[in-house]
Design a protein around this motif. Sequence first.
Motif, mmCIF file in Angstrom:
data_model
loop_
_atom_site.group_PDB
_atom_site.id
_atom_site.type_symbol
_atom_site.label_atom_id
_atom_site.label_comp_id
_atom_site.label_asym_id
_atom_site.label_seq_id
_atom_site.Cartn_x
_atom_site.Cartn_y
_atom_site.Cartn_z
ATOM 1 N N LEU A 1 137.374 -7.272 20.633
ATOM 2 C CA LEU A 1 137.561 -7.904 19.979
ATOM 3 C C LEU A 1 136.262 -7.309 18.348
ATOM 4 N N LEU A 2 135.830 -7.743 18.619
ATOM 5 C CA LEU A 2 134.042 -7.407 17.924
ATOM 6 C C LEU A 2 133.686 -6.165 17.555
ATOM 7 N N VAL A 3 133.475 -5.039 19.274
ATOM 8 C CA VAL A 3 133.208 -3.948 18.140
ATOM 9 C C VAL A 3 134.573 -3.530 18.087
ATOM 10 N N ARG A 4 135.448 -3.265 18.388
ATOM 11 C CA ARG A 4 136.831 -2.777 17.499
ATOM 12 C C ARG A 4 137.069 -3.323 16.003
ATOM 13 N N ARG A 5 136.813 -4.595 15.481
ATOM 14 C CA ARG A 5 137.061 -4.802 14.124
ATOM 15 C C ARG A 5 135.373 -4.664 13.206
ATOM 16 N N ALA B 1 132.125 -12.531 16.746
ATOM 17 C CA ALA B 1 133.661 -13.052 17.748
ATOM 18 C C ALA B 1 134.371 -14.481 18.208
ATOM 19 N N ARG B 2 133.168 -15.043 18.033
ATOM 20 C CA ARG B 2 134.120 -16.167 18.331
ATOM 21 C C ARG B 2 135.044 -16.873 17.348
ATOM 22 N N GLN B 3 135.005 -16.263 15.788
ATOM 23 C CA GLN B 3 135.244 -16.169 14.763
ATOM 24 C C GLN B 3 136.627 -15.585 14.765
ATOM 25 N N LEU B 4 136.562 -14.529 15.040
ATOM 26 C CA LEU B 4 137.356 -12.765 15.562
ATOM 27 C C LEU B 4 138.722 -13.719 16.249
ATOM 28 N N ALA B 5 138.086 -14.595 17.609
ATOM 29 C CA ALA B 5 138.782 -14.556 18.067
ATOM 30 C C ALA B 5 140.001 -15.972 17.244
ATOM 31 N N GLU B 6 138.963 -16.508 16.764
ATOM 32 C CA GLU B 6 140.198 -18.299 16.673
ATOM 33 C C GLU B 6 140.724 -17.967 15.852
ATOM 34 N N GLU B 7 140.522 -16.910 14.971
ATOM 35 C CA GLU B 7 141.024 -16.082 13.554
ATOM 36 C C GLU B 7 142.578 -15.390 13.992
ATOM 37 N N GLU B 8 142.328 -14.722 15.910
ATOM 38 C CA GLU B 8 143.889 -14.349 16.741
ATOM 39 C C GLU B 8 144.609 -15.535 16.882
ATOM 40 N N GLY B 9 143.945 -16.875 17.380
ATOM 41 C CA GLY B 9 144.800 -18.132 17.557
ATOM 42 C C GLY B 9 144.173 -18.796 18.775
ATOM 43 N N ARG B 10 143.158 -17.610 19.883
ATOM 44 C CA ARG B 10 142.519 -18.070 20.783
ATOM 45 C C ARG B 10 140.739 -18.762 20.439
ATOM 46 N N LEU C 1 137.576 -20.052 21.740
ATOM 47 C CA LEU C 1 136.378 -20.035 22.317
ATOM 48 C C LEU C 1 136.039 -21.274 22.870
ATOM 49 N N GLY C 2 135.597 -21.633 24.409
ATOM 50 C CA GLY C 2 134.534 -22.790 24.014
ATOM 51 C C GLY C 2 133.583 -22.056 24.671
ATOM 52 N N GLU C 3 132.258 -23.047 24.806
ATOM 53 C CA GLU C 3 131.191 -23.244 24.980
ATOM 54 C C GLU C 3 130.693 -22.235 25.873
ATOM 55 N N GLY C 4 131.741 -22.605 26.884
ATOM 56 C CA GLY C 4 130.842 -21.692 27.960
ATOM 57 C C GLY C 4 131.318 -20.043 28.191
ATOM 58 N N VAL C 5 132.592 -19.979 27.200
ATOM 59 C CA VAL C 5 133.312 -18.248 27.185
ATOM 60 C C VAL C 5 131.749 -18.534 25.575
ATOM 61 N N ALA C 6 131.203 -18.689 25.079
ATOM 62 C CA ALA C 6 131.041 -18.010 24.023
ATOM 63 C C ALA C 6 129.340 -18.103 24.704
ATOM 64 N N HIS C 7 128.562 -18.450 25.266
ATOM 65 C CA HIS C 7 127.429 -17.937 26.251
ATOM 66 C C HIS C 7 127.625 -16.785 26.707
ATOM 67 N N GLU C 8 128.784 -16.412 27.285
ATOM 68 C CA GLU C 8 129.217 -15.239 28.314
ATOM 69 C C GLU C 8 129.360 -14.143 26.708
ATOM 70 N N VAL C 9 129.605 -14.344 25.943
ATOM 71 C CA VAL C 9 129.351 -13.477 24.957
ATOM 72 C C VAL C 9 128.232 -13.252 24.248
ATOM 73 N N GLU C 10 127.358 -14.015 24.034
ATOM 74 C CA GLU C 10 125.320 -13.662 24.036
ATOM 75 C C GLU C 10 125.265 -13.423 25.052
ATOM 76 N N GLN C 11 125.607 -13.359 26.404
ATOM 77 C CA GLN C 11 125.394 -12.610 27.154
ATOM 78 C C GLN C 11 125.367 -10.920 27.441
ATOM 79 N N THR C 12 126.919 -10.719 27.151
ATOM 80 C CA THR C 12 126.992 -9.701 27.046
ATOM 81 C C THR C 12 126.613 -9.227 26.164
ATOM 82 N N LEU C 13 126.590 -9.262 24.919
ATOM 83 C CA LEU C 13 125.222 -8.663 24.316
ATOM 84 C C LEU C 13 123.837 -8.522 24.400
ATOM 85 N N HIS C 14 123.280 -9.397 24.985
ATOM 86 C CA HIS C 14 121.730 -9.353 25.673
ATOM 87 C C HIS C 14 121.335 -8.123 26.907
ATOM 88 N N ALA C 15 123.151 -8.191 27.685
ATOM 89 C CA ALA C 15 122.946 -7.093 28.153
ATOM 90 C C ALA C 15 122.934 -5.513 27.681
#
Length: 269
Positions: free
Chosen positions: A58-62, A107-116, A118-132
Amino acid sequence: MDVDVDVVADELYGRAPERFTEARDEWVARARKAGQAGAAKAIAGLRRPTRAAYASNLLVRRRPEEVAAFLELGEALRGAQRSLDGSRLRALSHQRHAVVAALARTARQLAEEEGRALGEGVAHEVEQTLHAALADPGAAEQWSGGRLSTGLSPPVGFTGLPEKAPVRPRPDRPVKQKQQPKQKPEPSREPEPSREAERRRARAERARAEAEARQKELREAERALAEADARVAELERQLREARTGRSEARRALSGATDRAREAARAARE
């Protein structure tokens, strides 16, 4: 109608995880009906994205412009690490942490705007993806394609800083060296853009053109609204004047009628 696997994948990974499987199965059925067994098999092999992968896609597309800047930061960071430029690495490392945190929040805000949410664990996975994506060019290409099915992990021990700052050896005594004739540096060759990078740039251009078109439509709509408001105000003014004129005309008619009746009565008498 031919089924393009790339187009289908782009469409599917733009969907929420809970809507992915049903849409994928529909495309598999279409491909089979069209006699494209290879495309049907390829589409059937597309994995449903995790919530972290969905937020990353979602972050990449928006946010294509922020994604392009992030990829440039990754290239600069990896270049500084290869050259063991300690001071530049430290400066880029501070920037890296700030940018990763900011993009993860987006990314977290975009997901919330779509009604989804993210918990802390999922948000951490997003950060790890960005580091990768910062650490590895292959991961950067995967992430920027907007088709992740799962989060990415940075290399073990990746910090963006070298273990030791580079130290230049100093000779005990100055040694005169014979100067060699300067050689003309060979012109650097530009790397050929990958197919994924071309698609990413094309998506960014389309997004920018669409945003400009929407802005133009908005300005035209605002101008039309202002003109309509002015016209309505003018018509309301004319209506008020007409109503005032009608009232005055009625009063004049009533007075004339009364006077005519008085004159008729006087004539009869």
